[in-house]
Enzyme design. Structure first.
Site, short mmCIF file in Angstrom:
data_model
loop_
_atom_site.label_atom_id
_atom_site.label_comp_id
_atom_site.label_asym_id
_atom_site.label_seq_id
_atom_site.Cartn_x
_atom_site.Cartn_y
_atom_site.Cartn_z
N HIS A 126 0.86 -1.18 0.00
CA HIS A 126 0.00 0.00 0.00
C HIS A 126 0.90 1.24 0.00
O HIS A 126 2.02 1.19 0.51
CB HIS A 126 -0.84 -0.05 1.29
N ASP A 202 3.38 -4.74 7.80
CA ASP A 202 2.13 -3.98 7.79
C ASP A 202 0.99 -4.98 7.99
O ASP A 202 0.62 -5.71 7.07
CB ASP A 202 1.98 -3.24 6.46
N GLN A 205 -4.15 -5.38 7.15
CA GLN A 205 -5.13 -6.26 6.50
C GLN A 205 -5.06 -7.68 7.06
O GLN A 205 -5.73 -8.58 6.55
CB GLN A 205 -4.91 -6.29 4.97
N LYS A 228 -9.99 -0.99 10.87
CA LYS A 228 -10.26 -2.15 10.01
C LYS A 228 -10.60 -3.39 10.84
O LYS A 228 -10.90 -4.44 10.28
CB LYS A 228 -9.07 -2.43 9.10
N CYS A 370 -4.81 2.60 -3.47
CA CYS A 370 -3.53 3.11 -2.96
C CYS A 370 -2.40 2.12 -3.21
O CYS A 370 -1.52 1.92 -2.36
CB CYS A 370 -3.61 3.46 -1.46
#
Lengths: 413, 159
Positions: A126, A202, A205, A228, A370
Protein backbone atom coordinates in the site's frame (compact mmCIF):
# COMPACT_ATOMS: atom_id res chain seq x y z
CA UNK A 1 -26.14 -25.51 3.81
CA UNK A 2 -24.14 -23.43 6.19
CA UNK A 3 -20.91 -24.90 7.41
CA UNK A 4 -19.44 -21.60 8.53
CA UNK A 5 -18.31 -21.57 12.10
CA UNK A 6 -19.70 -18.21 13.17
CA UNK A 7 -23.34 -17.36 13.85
CA UNK A 8 -23.39 -14.54 11.32
CA UNK A 9 -27.04 -13.58 11.91
CA UNK A 10 -26.30 -12.99 15.58
CA UNK A 11 -23.12 -11.11 14.73
CA UNK A 12 -24.87 -8.85 12.21
CA UNK A 13 -27.41 -7.96 14.89
CA UNK A 14 -24.60 -6.40 16.95
CA UNK A 15 -23.71 -3.92 14.18
CA UNK A 16 -26.17 -1.01 14.02
CA UNK A 17 -25.10 0.04 10.54
CA UNK A 18 -25.78 -3.40 9.11
CA UNK A 19 -29.43 -2.99 10.15
CA UNK A 20 -30.00 -0.05 7.82
CA UNK A 21 -31.37 -0.15 4.33
CA UNK A 22 -30.09 1.62 1.22
CA UNK A 23 -32.36 2.17 -1.80
CA UNK A 24 -35.09 0.26 0.08
CA UNK A 25 -33.03 -2.90 0.36
CA UNK A 26 -30.74 -4.34 3.02
CA UNK A 27 -27.20 -3.05 2.84
CA UNK A 28 -24.60 -5.55 1.63
CA UNK A 29 -21.35 -4.24 3.03
CA UNK A 30 -18.34 -5.66 1.19
CA UNK A 31 -15.78 -2.91 1.80
CA UNK A 32 -14.23 -3.94 5.11
CA UNK A 33 -10.79 -3.77 3.52
CA UNK A 34 -11.31 0.00 3.49
CA UNK A 35 -12.89 0.16 6.92
CA UNK A 36 -14.91 -2.28 9.01
CA UNK A 37 -18.26 -1.58 10.60
CA UNK A 38 -18.39 -1.16 14.38
CA UNK A 39 -20.33 -3.27 16.89
CA UNK A 40 -22.53 -1.58 19.49
CA UNK A 41 -20.03 -2.45 22.24
CA UNK A 42 -17.37 -0.25 20.61
CA UNK A 43 -19.79 2.67 20.26
CA UNK A 44 -20.86 2.19 23.88
CA UNK A 45 -17.27 2.14 25.16
CA UNK A 46 -16.51 5.45 23.46
CA UNK A 47 -19.72 7.04 24.69
CA UNK A 48 -19.09 5.79 28.19
CA UNK A 49 -15.65 7.37 28.18
CA UNK A 50 -17.08 10.76 27.26
CA UNK A 51 -20.11 10.45 29.56
CA UNK A 52 -18.34 9.13 32.65
CA UNK A 53 -14.54 9.48 32.70
CA UNK A 54 -13.62 12.18 30.17
CA UNK A 55 -10.35 13.65 31.48
CA UNK A 56 -6.87 13.97 30.07
CA UNK A 57 -4.62 11.10 31.06
CA UNK A 58 -1.49 11.13 33.27
CA UNK A 59 -0.75 13.78 35.90
CA UNK A 60 -4.36 14.45 36.83
CA UNK A 61 -4.59 13.59 40.52
CA UNK A 62 -8.34 13.24 40.56
CA UNK A 63 -10.56 10.20 40.24
CA UNK A 64 -11.77 10.46 36.63
CA UNK A 65 -8.29 11.34 35.36
CA UNK A 66 -7.00 8.20 37.05
CA UNK A 67 -9.85 6.17 35.60
CA UNK A 68 -9.19 7.51 32.11
CA UNK A 69 -5.47 6.80 32.48
CA UNK A 70 -6.22 3.25 33.62
CA UNK A 71 -8.62 2.70 30.72
CA UNK A 72 -6.03 3.85 28.17
CA UNK A 73 -3.25 1.77 29.70
CA UNK A 74 -5.59 -1.26 29.88
CA UNK A 75 -6.15 -0.82 26.15
CA UNK A 76 -2.39 -0.78 25.58
CA UNK A 77 -2.04 -3.99 27.58
CA UNK A 78 -4.94 -5.62 25.71
CA UNK A 79 -3.40 -4.72 22.36
CA UNK A 80 -0.02 -6.09 23.47
CA UNK A 81 -1.70 -9.39 24.42
CA UNK A 82 -3.65 -9.41 21.15
CA UNK A 83 -0.42 -9.07 19.18
CA UNK A 84 1.58 -11.56 21.24
CA UNK A 85 3.92 -8.82 22.48
CA UNK A 86 5.92 -9.47 25.61
CA UNK A 87 5.36 -6.10 27.29
CA UNK A 88 2.78 -3.31 26.95
CA UNK A 89 5.57 -0.70 26.64
CA UNK A 90 6.29 -2.07 23.16
CA UNK A 91 2.97 -0.60 21.97
CA UNK A 92 3.04 2.98 20.68
CA UNK A 93 -0.32 4.51 19.84
CA UNK A 94 -0.35 6.49 16.60
CA UNK A 95 -3.00 8.15 14.45
CA UNK A 96 -3.11 5.17 12.08
CA UNK A 97 -0.87 2.56 10.46
CA UNK A 98 0.42 5.19 8.04
CA UNK A 99 1.75 7.33 10.89
CA UNK A 100 3.33 4.23 12.43
CA UNK A 101 5.29 3.55 9.22
CA UNK A 102 6.29 7.20 9.08
CA UNK A 103 7.47 7.00 12.69
CA UNK A 104 9.79 4.08 11.89
CA UNK A 105 11.02 5.61 8.61
CA UNK A 106 11.73 8.94 10.26
CA UNK A 107 13.12 7.80 13.59
CA UNK A 108 14.73 4.39 12.97
CA UNK A 109 15.39 5.05 9.29
CA UNK A 110 17.13 8.37 9.64
CA UNK A 111 19.20 7.07 12.57
CA UNK A 112 20.25 3.77 11.04
CA UNK A 113 20.27 4.07 7.26
CA UNK A 114 23.03 5.62 5.19
CA UNK A 115 23.56 6.34 1.51
CA UNK A 116 23.72 3.11 -0.44
CA UNK A 117 21.69 1.09 2.11
CA UNK A 118 18.75 -0.76 0.63
CA UNK A 119 15.13 -0.81 1.78
CA UNK A 120 13.36 -3.81 0.26
CA UNK A 121 9.63 -3.44 -0.42
CA UNK A 122 7.15 -5.82 -2.00
CA UNK A 123 5.13 -5.01 -5.09
CA UNK A 124 2.01 -5.68 -3.01
CA UNK A 125 2.55 -2.70 -0.70
CA UNK A 126 0.00 0.00 0.00
CA UNK A 127 1.22 3.55 -0.62
CA UNK A 128 1.43 3.90 3.18
CA UNK A 129 4.30 1.41 3.14
CA UNK A 130 5.94 2.90 0.04
CA UNK A 131 5.91 6.68 0.19
CA UNK A 132 7.56 7.09 3.63
CA UNK A 133 10.46 4.97 2.35
CA UNK A 134 10.63 6.95 -0.89
CA UNK A 135 10.81 10.13 1.19
CA UNK A 136 13.64 8.56 3.16
CA UNK A 137 15.33 7.49 -0.06
CA UNK A 138 15.14 11.01 -1.44
CA UNK A 139 16.58 12.53 1.74
CA UNK A 140 19.23 9.94 2.65
CA UNK A 141 20.26 8.44 -0.68
CA UNK A 142 18.79 5.09 0.34
CA UNK A 143 17.99 2.65 -2.48
CA UNK A 144 14.49 1.15 -2.80
CA UNK A 145 14.27 -2.36 -4.22
CA UNK A 146 11.15 -4.39 -5.03
CA UNK A 147 10.14 -8.03 -4.56
CA UNK A 148 8.18 -9.02 -7.69
CA UNK A 149 4.91 -10.96 -7.73
CA UNK A 150 3.72 -14.11 -9.48
CA UNK A 151 0.83 -14.29 -11.94
CA UNK A 152 -1.41 -15.22 -9.01
CA UNK A 153 -0.52 -12.05 -7.12
CA UNK A 154 1.71 -13.69 -4.52
CA UNK A 155 5.28 -12.66 -3.76
CA UNK A 156 7.81 -14.21 -6.14
CA UNK A 157 10.67 -15.14 -3.82
CA UNK A 158 12.73 -17.03 -6.42
CA UNK A 159 15.54 -14.49 -6.34
CA UNK A 160 15.22 -13.47 -2.70
CA UNK A 161 18.91 -14.09 -1.91
CA UNK A 162 20.01 -11.70 -4.66
CA UNK A 163 17.37 -9.15 -3.68
CA UNK A 164 18.64 -9.16 -0.08
CA UNK A 165 22.11 -7.92 -1.02
CA UNK A 166 22.76 -4.71 0.90
CA UNK A 167 19.30 -4.71 2.47
CA UNK A 168 18.92 -3.11 5.91
CA UNK A 169 15.15 -3.28 6.15
CA UNK A 170 12.33 -5.26 4.56
CA UNK A 171 8.93 -3.56 4.78
CA UNK A 172 6.20 -5.97 3.76
CA UNK A 173 2.47 -6.44 4.10
CA UNK A 174 1.05 -9.41 5.99
CA UNK A 175 -1.94 -9.48 3.64
CA UNK A 176 -2.39 -7.65 0.36
CA UNK A 177 -5.31 -5.22 0.24
CA UNK A 178 -5.70 -6.05 -3.47
CA UNK A 179 -4.89 -9.70 -4.14
CA UNK A 180 -5.46 -11.02 -0.62
CA UNK A 181 -2.11 -12.84 -0.76
CA UNK A 182 -0.50 -13.49 2.62
CA UNK A 183 3.31 -13.64 2.29
CA UNK A 184 5.32 -16.17 4.36
CA UNK A 185 6.41 -13.76 7.09
CA UNK A 186 8.50 -16.11 9.24
CA UNK A 187 10.41 -17.29 6.18
CA UNK A 188 11.04 -13.67 5.20
CA UNK A 189 12.04 -12.68 8.74
CA UNK A 190 14.56 -15.52 8.93
CA UNK A 191 16.04 -14.58 5.55
CA UNK A 192 16.21 -10.91 6.48
CA UNK A 193 17.75 -11.55 9.89
CA UNK A 194 20.36 -13.83 8.32
CA UNK A 195 21.78 -10.78 6.51
CA UNK A 196 21.56 -8.61 9.62
CA UNK A 197 18.54 -6.62 8.45
CA UNK A 198 15.21 -5.79 10.11
CA UNK A 199 11.65 -6.54 9.06
CA UNK A 200 8.63 -4.24 9.36
CA UNK A 201 5.24 -5.90 8.85
CA UNK A 202 2.13 -3.98 7.79
CA UNK A 203 -0.57 -6.00 9.57
CA UNK A 204 -3.43 -3.64 8.70
CA UNK A 205 -5.13 -6.26 6.50
CA UNK A 206 -4.08 -9.21 8.66
CA UNK A 207 -4.88 -8.49 12.29
CA UNK A 208 -8.65 -8.06 11.73
CA UNK A 209 -8.79 -11.54 10.20
CA UNK A 210 -6.16 -13.89 11.64
CA UNK A 211 -4.46 -14.42 15.00
CA UNK A 212 -1.45 -12.11 15.22
CA UNK A 213 1.75 -13.27 16.91
CA UNK A 214 4.66 -10.88 16.48
CA UNK A 215 6.95 -13.36 18.27
CA UNK A 216 6.03 -16.22 15.92
CA UNK A 217 6.70 -13.92 12.96
CA UNK A 218 9.98 -12.86 14.62
CA UNK A 219 9.17 -9.35 13.39
CA UNK A 220 11.04 -6.22 14.44
CA UNK A 221 8.25 -3.71 13.77
CA UNK A 222 4.52 -4.25 13.17
CA UNK A 223 2.02 -1.53 12.25
CA UNK A 224 -1.76 -1.79 12.30
CA UNK A 225 -4.90 0.30 12.53
CA UNK A 226 -8.03 0.04 14.69
CA UNK A 227 -10.70 0.94 12.17
CA UNK A 228 -10.26 -2.15 10.01
CA UNK A 229 -10.76 -4.44 13.03
CA UNK A 230 -14.13 -3.20 14.32
CA UNK A 231 -12.52 -0.28 16.17
CA UNK A 232 -12.84 3.46 15.59
CA UNK A 233 -10.96 5.61 13.06
CA UNK A 234 -8.21 7.91 14.30
CA UNK A 235 -6.03 5.43 16.13
CA UNK A 236 -3.42 2.90 15.10
CA UNK A 237 -0.30 1.48 16.63
CA UNK A 238 3.31 0.61 16.19
CA UNK A 239 4.64 -2.47 17.92
CA UNK A 240 8.43 -2.53 18.04
CA UNK A 241 11.01 -4.67 19.76
CA UNK A 242 11.86 -2.94 23.01
CA UNK A 243 15.60 -2.69 22.33
CA UNK A 244 14.94 -1.07 18.96
CA UNK A 245 12.38 1.41 20.33
CA UNK A 246 14.69 2.31 23.25
CA UNK A 247 17.43 3.32 20.79
CA UNK A 248 15.16 5.44 18.58
CA UNK A 249 14.87 9.25 18.83
CA UNK A 250 11.42 10.90 19.08
CA UNK A 251 9.40 11.42 15.91
CA UNK A 252 6.96 14.20 16.79
CA UNK A 253 7.87 16.70 19.48
CA UNK A 254 5.49 18.27 22.00
CA UNK A 255 3.73 17.68 25.28
CA UNK A 256 3.94 14.35 27.10
CA UNK A 257 6.91 13.01 25.14
CA UNK A 258 9.53 14.68 27.33
CA UNK A 259 11.32 13.96 30.59
CA UNK A 260 12.50 17.52 30.96
CA UNK A 261 12.45 20.77 29.02
CA UNK A 262 14.73 23.74 29.68
CA UNK A 263 15.45 26.99 27.85
CA UNK A 264 18.26 25.14 26.12
CA UNK A 265 16.60 21.94 25.05
CA UNK A 266 14.73 18.80 26.09
CA UNK A 267 15.28 15.26 27.30
CA UNK A 268 12.90 12.72 25.74
CA UNK A 269 10.71 10.48 27.85
CA UNK A 270 10.98 6.72 28.02
CA UNK A 271 9.28 4.38 25.55
CA UNK A 272 6.43 4.43 24.60
CA UNK A 273 5.62 7.95 25.88
CA UNK A 274 8.58 9.27 23.87
CA UNK A 275 6.57 8.63 20.71
CA UNK A 276 3.19 9.86 21.91
CA UNK A 277 3.40 13.64 21.67
CA UNK A 278 0.29 15.63 22.51
CA UNK A 279 -3.10 14.46 23.71
CA UNK A 280 -3.88 11.05 22.28
CA UNK A 281 -7.27 10.00 20.80
CA UNK A 282 -8.41 8.71 24.18
CA UNK A 283 -11.97 7.67 23.34
CA UNK A 284 -10.69 5.88 20.24
CA UNK A 285 -7.98 4.04 22.17
CA UNK A 286 -10.65 2.90 24.63
CA UNK A 287 -12.99 1.97 21.78
CA UNK A 288 -10.20 -0.12 20.27
CA UNK A 289 -10.03 -2.12 23.50
CA UNK A 290 -13.73 -2.91 23.13
CA UNK A 291 -13.10 -4.02 19.53
CA UNK A 292 -10.32 -6.34 20.67
CA UNK A 293 -12.64 -7.78 23.33
CA UNK A 294 -15.31 -8.29 20.65
CA UNK A 295 -12.91 -10.09 18.28
CA UNK A 296 -11.47 -12.24 21.06
CA UNK A 297 -14.99 -13.10 22.17
CA UNK A 298 -15.69 -14.58 18.74
CA UNK A 299 -12.20 -16.07 18.61
CA UNK A 300 -9.64 -15.16 15.95
CA UNK A 301 -9.34 -18.80 14.87
CA UNK A 302 -13.11 -18.98 14.36
CA UNK A 303 -13.05 -15.71 12.40
CA UNK A 304 -10.21 -17.05 10.24
CA UNK A 305 -12.05 -20.33 9.58
CA UNK A 306 -15.26 -18.47 8.71
CA UNK A 307 -13.44 -16.20 6.29
CA UNK A 308 -11.57 -19.07 4.66
CA UNK A 309 -14.85 -20.92 4.04
CA UNK A 310 -16.60 -17.80 2.82
CA UNK A 311 -13.70 -16.85 0.53
CA UNK A 312 -13.75 -20.35 -0.96
CA UNK A 313 -17.50 -20.01 -1.47
CA UNK A 314 -17.03 -16.61 -3.12
CA UNK A 315 -14.26 -17.77 -5.46
CA UNK A 316 -16.40 -20.77 -6.48
CA UNK A 317 -19.71 -18.91 -6.78
CA UNK A 318 -18.40 -15.90 -8.69
CA UNK A 319 -16.51 -18.11 -11.14
CA UNK A 320 -19.52 -20.38 -11.67
CA UNK A 321 -21.99 -17.55 -12.06
CA UNK A 322 -19.93 -15.17 -14.20
CA UNK A 323 -17.48 -17.50 -15.93
CA UNK A 324 -14.82 -16.13 -18.22
CA UNK A 325 -16.31 -12.64 -18.13
CA UNK A 326 -14.86 -12.30 -14.64
CA UNK A 327 -11.19 -11.96 -13.67
CA UNK A 328 -10.14 -12.23 -10.04
CA UNK A 329 -6.72 -10.63 -9.51
CA UNK A 330 -5.30 -12.91 -6.85
CA UNK A 331 -4.70 -16.49 -5.77
CA UNK A 332 -7.35 -18.95 -6.91
CA UNK A 333 -6.99 -21.03 -3.72
CA UNK A 334 -7.69 -19.93 -0.16
CA UNK A 335 -4.32 -21.09 1.16
CA UNK A 336 -2.53 -18.08 2.62
CA UNK A 337 -5.17 -15.86 1.11
CA UNK A 338 -7.55 -13.39 2.71
CA UNK A 339 -11.11 -12.54 1.65
CA UNK A 340 -10.08 -9.67 -0.60
CA UNK A 341 -11.49 -10.09 -4.11
CA UNK A 342 -10.20 -7.66 -6.74
CA UNK A 343 -12.44 -8.07 -9.73
CA UNK A 344 -12.54 -7.15 -13.38
CA UNK A 345 -15.85 -7.88 -15.08
CA UNK A 346 -16.00 -7.78 -18.85
CA UNK A 347 -14.56 -4.41 -19.85
CA UNK A 348 -16.78 -2.45 -17.48
CA UNK A 349 -14.78 0.23 -15.73
CA UNK A 350 -14.62 -0.29 -11.94
CA UNK A 351 -16.29 3.09 -11.34
CA UNK A 352 -19.22 2.13 -13.52
CA UNK A 353 -19.39 -1.36 -12.06
CA UNK A 354 -19.41 -0.16 -8.47
CA UNK A 355 -22.05 2.46 -9.35
CA UNK A 356 -24.44 -0.25 -10.56
CA UNK A 357 -23.61 -2.46 -7.58
CA UNK A 358 -24.48 0.45 -5.30
CA UNK A 359 -27.98 0.54 -6.74
CA UNK A 360 -28.33 -3.05 -5.53
CA UNK A 361 -27.21 -2.06 -2.04
CA UNK A 362 -23.80 -3.67 -2.59
CA UNK A 363 -20.92 -1.56 -1.24
CA UNK A 364 -17.57 -2.26 -2.90
CA UNK A 365 -14.51 -0.13 -3.61
CA UNK A 366 -13.40 0.97 -7.05
CA UNK A 367 -10.00 2.41 -7.82
CA UNK A 368 -6.30 1.76 -7.41
CA UNK A 369 -6.63 1.00 -3.68
CA UNK A 370 -3.53 3.11 -2.96
CA UNK A 371 -1.39 0.53 -4.74
CA UNK A 372 -0.44 2.21 -8.01
CA UNK A 373 2.81 0.25 -8.52
CA UNK A 374 0.85 -3.00 -8.11
CA UNK A 375 -1.84 -1.79 -10.55
CA UNK A 376 0.90 -1.18 -13.11
CA UNK A 377 2.18 -4.75 -12.71
CA UNK A 378 -1.38 -6.11 -12.97
CA UNK A 379 -1.79 -4.07 -16.14
CA UNK A 380 -4.85 -2.16 -14.96
CA UNK A 381 -5.63 1.38 -13.79
CA UNK A 382 -8.12 0.22 -11.22
CA UNK A 383 -10.08 -2.77 -9.94
CA UNK A 384 -13.43 -3.34 -8.28
CA UNK A 385 -12.74 -4.76 -4.85
CA UNK A 386 -15.07 -6.73 -2.60
CA UNK A 387 -13.63 -7.56 0.81
CA UNK A 388 -15.22 -10.05 3.19
CA UNK A 389 -15.34 -9.91 6.96
CA UNK A 390 -16.74 -11.73 9.95
CA UNK A 391 -20.26 -10.29 9.49
CA UNK A 392 -20.55 -11.37 5.84
CA UNK A 393 -22.25 -14.56 4.77
CA UNK A 394 -23.09 -16.56 1.69
CA UNK A 395 -26.14 -14.38 1.01
CA UNK A 396 -23.85 -11.34 0.73
CA UNK A 397 -21.71 -13.16 -1.83
CA UNK A 398 -24.85 -14.18 -3.74
CA UNK A 399 -26.00 -10.55 -3.74
CA UNK A 400 -22.63 -9.54 -5.18
CA UNK A 401 -22.92 -12.15 -7.93
CA UNK A 402 -26.49 -11.03 -8.73
CA UNK A 403 -25.47 -7.37 -8.86
CA UNK A 404 -22.45 -8.11 -11.08
CA UNK A 405 -24.72 -10.02 -13.43
CA UNK A 406 -27.15 -7.09 -13.50
CA UNK A 407 -24.30 -4.69 -14.25
CA UNK A 408 -23.31 -6.90 -17.17
CA UNK A 409 -26.85 -6.62 -18.52
CA UNK A 410 -26.92 -2.86 -18.00
CA UNK A 411 -23.69 -2.26 -19.88
CA UNK A 412 -24.26 -4.97 -22.50
CA UNK A 413 -23.26 -3.46 -25.79
CA UNK B 1 -33.56 9.49 -5.02
CA UNK B 2 -31.17 9.47 -7.95
CA UNK B 3 -31.31 6.36 -10.08
CA UNK B 4 -28.93 4.93 -12.64
CA UNK B 5 -30.96 6.37 -15.49
CA UNK B 6 -30.13 9.86 -14.17
CA UNK B 7 -26.47 9.10 -14.63
CA UNK B 8 -26.24 6.80 -17.62
CA UNK B 9 -28.29 8.62 -20.24
CA UNK B 10 -28.39 6.96 -23.65
CA UNK B 11 -26.27 9.62 -25.30
CA UNK B 12 -23.59 9.14 -22.65
CA UNK B 13 -23.47 5.42 -23.29
CA UNK B 14 -23.33 6.13 -27.03
CA UNK B 15 -20.25 8.32 -26.63
CA UNK B 16 -18.72 5.68 -24.35
CA UNK B 17 -19.29 2.88 -26.86
CA UNK B 18 -18.29 5.00 -29.85
CA UNK B 19 -15.87 7.60 -28.55
CA UNK B 20 -15.29 10.48 -30.96
CA UNK B 21 -11.87 11.85 -31.80
CA UNK B 22 -9.79 9.09 -30.21
CA UNK B 23 -6.10 9.12 -31.06
CA UNK B 24 -3.08 11.39 -31.06
CA UNK B 25 -1.82 14.45 -32.92
CA UNK B 26 1.76 15.32 -33.67
CA UNK B 27 3.21 17.72 -31.09
CA UNK B 28 4.00 20.29 -32.39
CA UNK B 29 2.10 21.62 -34.28
CA UNK B 30 -0.54 20.33 -31.80
CA UNK B 31 -0.42 21.02 -28.06
CA UNK B 32 -0.96 18.24 -25.52
CA UNK B 33 -1.67 18.01 -21.80
CA UNK B 34 -2.18 15.00 -19.59
CA UNK B 35 -4.68 14.76 -16.74
CA UNK B 36 -5.03 12.28 -13.88
CA UNK B 37 -7.85 11.41 -11.53
CA UNK B 38 -5.95 10.50 -8.36
CA UNK B 39 -9.07 8.85 -6.93
CA UNK B 40 -9.35 6.11 -9.50
CA UNK B 41 -6.15 6.19 -11.50
CA UNK B 42 -7.87 7.28 -14.70
CA UNK B 43 -5.74 9.25 -17.12
CA UNK B 44 -6.36 11.26 -20.24
CA UNK B 45 -4.32 12.98 -22.90
CA UNK B 46 -5.91 15.91 -24.74
CA UNK B 47 -4.33 17.05 -28.03
CA UNK B 48 -5.47 20.32 -29.56
CA UNK B 49 -4.44 21.88 -32.85
CA UNK B 50 -5.29 25.50 -33.53
CA UNK B 51 -5.23 27.03 -37.01
CA UNK B 52 -5.84 30.72 -37.56
CA UNK B 53 -7.24 31.06 -34.07
CA UNK B 54 -9.75 28.22 -34.50
CA UNK B 55 -9.54 24.76 -32.89
CA UNK B 56 -9.25 22.61 -35.97
CA UNK B 57 -8.60 19.23 -34.36
CA UNK B 58 -8.91 17.54 -30.98
CA UNK B 59 -7.71 14.02 -30.16
CA UNK B 60 -8.12 12.09 -26.93
CA UNK B 61 -5.95 9.35 -25.44
CA UNK B 62 -5.91 7.44 -22.16
CA UNK B 63 -8.54 5.37 -20.43
CA UNK B 64 -11.32 5.88 -17.98
CA UNK B 65 -14.88 5.18 -16.95
CA UNK B 66 -17.96 5.81 -19.06
CA UNK B 67 -18.50 9.23 -17.52
CA UNK B 68 -14.97 10.54 -18.04
CA UNK B 69 -14.75 9.04 -21.53
CA UNK B 70 -18.12 10.24 -22.75
CA UNK B 71 -17.65 13.69 -21.24
CA UNK B 72 -14.31 14.06 -23.01
CA UNK B 73 -15.77 12.72 -26.25
CA UNK B 74 -18.63 15.23 -26.16
CA UNK B 75 -16.19 17.95 -25.19
CA UNK B 76 -14.12 17.26 -28.29
CA UNK B 77 -17.10 17.62 -30.60
CA UNK B 78 -18.26 20.73 -28.76
CA UNK B 79 -15.02 22.71 -29.06
CA UNK B 80 -13.84 21.78 -32.57
CA UNK B 81 -14.50 24.78 -34.81
CA UNK B 82 -14.54 27.22 -31.91
CA UNK B 83 -11.96 29.87 -31.06
CA UNK B 84 -9.98 29.24 -27.88
CA UNK B 85 -12.10 31.91 -26.20
CA UNK B 86 -15.21 30.13 -27.47
CA UNK B 87 -13.90 26.85 -26.02
CA UNK B 88 -13.35 28.58 -22.69
CA UNK B 89 -16.96 29.76 -22.74
CA UNK B 90 -18.22 26.19 -23.19
CA UNK B 91 -15.86 25.00 -20.48
CA UNK B 92 -17.15 27.65 -18.10
CA UNK B 93 -20.77 26.69 -18.77
CA UNK B 94 -19.99 23.02 -18.33
CA UNK B 95 -18.14 23.50 -15.06
CA UNK B 96 -21.00 25.65 -13.81
CA UNK B 97 -23.36 22.78 -14.55
CA UNK B 98 -21.04 20.44 -12.64
CA UNK B 99 -20.88 22.62 -9.53
CA UNK B 100 -22.83 21.33 -6.54
CA UNK B 101 -25.16 23.69 -4.78
CA UNK B 102 -25.77 23.06 -1.14
CA UNK B 103 -29.50 22.65 -1.56
CA UNK B 104 -28.83 19.97 -4.14
CA UNK B 105 -26.96 17.56 -1.94
CA UNK B 106 -30.06 15.64 -0.95
CA UNK B 107 -29.90 13.84 -4.25
CA UNK B 108 -32.28 16.24 -5.96
CA UNK B 109 -29.46 18.34 -7.27
CA UNK B 110 -29.89 21.19 -9.64
CA UNK B 111 -27.05 23.36 -10.70
CA UNK B 112 -26.23 26.55 -12.45
CA UNK B 113 -28.66 29.20 -13.52
CA UNK B 114 -30.10 27.06 -16.25
CA UNK B 115 -31.24 24.07 -14.25
CA UNK B 116 -34.92 24.48 -15.02
CA UNK B 117 -34.40 25.29 -18.64
CA UNK B 118 -32.79 22.38 -20.40
CA UNK B 119 -30.88 23.53 -23.41
CA UNK B 120 -30.68 27.11 -22.22
CA UNK B 121 -26.98 26.77 -21.47
CA UNK B 122 -26.12 26.09 -25.09
CA UNK B 123 -24.30 22.94 -24.03
CA UNK B 124 -26.29 20.72 -26.36
CA UNK B 125 -25.56 17.03 -25.88
CA UNK B 126 -23.44 17.87 -22.85
CA UNK B 127 -26.69 18.58 -20.99
CA UNK B 128 -26.99 14.81 -20.67
CA UNK B 129 -24.22 14.94 -18.06
CA UNK B 130 -26.29 17.15 -15.75
CA UNK B 131 -27.31 14.08 -13.75
CA UNK B 132 -23.71 13.54 -12.67
CA UNK B 133 -24.06 16.18 -9.95
CA UNK B 134 -26.47 13.82 -8.19
CA UNK B 135 -23.50 11.47 -7.80
CA UNK B 136 -20.89 13.84 -6.35
CA UNK B 137 -18.09 11.25 -6.39
CA UNK B 138 -18.40 11.11 -10.17
CA UNK B 139 -18.03 14.87 -10.80
CA UNK B 140 -14.26 14.48 -10.97
CA UNK B 141 -14.80 11.86 -13.69
CA UNK B 142 -16.93 14.24 -15.74
CA UNK B 143 -14.53 17.15 -15.39
CA UNK B 144 -11.26 15.25 -16.00
CA UNK B 145 -11.16 15.94 -19.73
CA UNK B 146 -12.22 19.55 -19.25
CA UNK B 147 -9.58 20.31 -16.66
CA UNK B 148 -7.03 18.83 -19.03
CA UNK B 149 -8.36 20.95 -21.90
CA UNK B 150 -8.00 23.91 -19.56
CA UNK B 151 -4.30 23.07 -19.23
CA UNK B 152 -3.94 22.86 -23.01
CA UNK B 153 -5.57 26.27 -23.46
CA UNK B 154 -3.21 27.73 -20.86
CA UNK B 155 -0.26 26.26 -22.76
CA UNK B 156 -1.58 27.75 -26.00
CA UNK B 157 -1.78 31.18 -24.41
CA UNK B 158 1.88 30.97 -23.37
CA UNK B 159 2.95 29.96 -26.88
Amino acid sequence: MNTLSLDVAAIKAEFPLLQRQVYDQPIVYLDSGATSQKPQSVLDAMNQYYAEINANIHRGAYLIAEQATTAVENSRAALARFLGASVAEEIVFTKNATEAVNLVAHSWGRTNLREGDVVLLSTLEHHANIVPWQQLAADQGVEIRWIPITNEGRLDLTDLDALLDGVRLLAVTAASNVTGAMPPLRYLADAVHAVGAKILVDASQWSPHRPTDVAAWDADFVVLTAHKMCGPTGVGALWGRRDLLDAMPPFLGGGSMIQNVTFDGFTPAEVPTRFEAGTQPLAEIIGWHAAITFLEGLGLEAIAAHERDLTAYALRTLTERLGHDLTIHGPSSVEDRGGTLSLAYRDIHPHDLSQVLDQHGVCVRAGHHCTKPLMKVLGVNATTRASLYLYNDEADVDALADALFAAGEFFAF
Amino acid sequence: MAGLEDLYREIILDHYRNPRNRGELEVPPATMAEGFNPLCGDEIQVYVEVRQGIISEVRLGGQGCSISQSSASMMSTAVIGKSTDGARDVMRDFKKMMSIHEDGLDGDATSGQTADRPGASGLGDLEALRGVVKFPVRIKCATLGWNTLDQVLDLLEVE
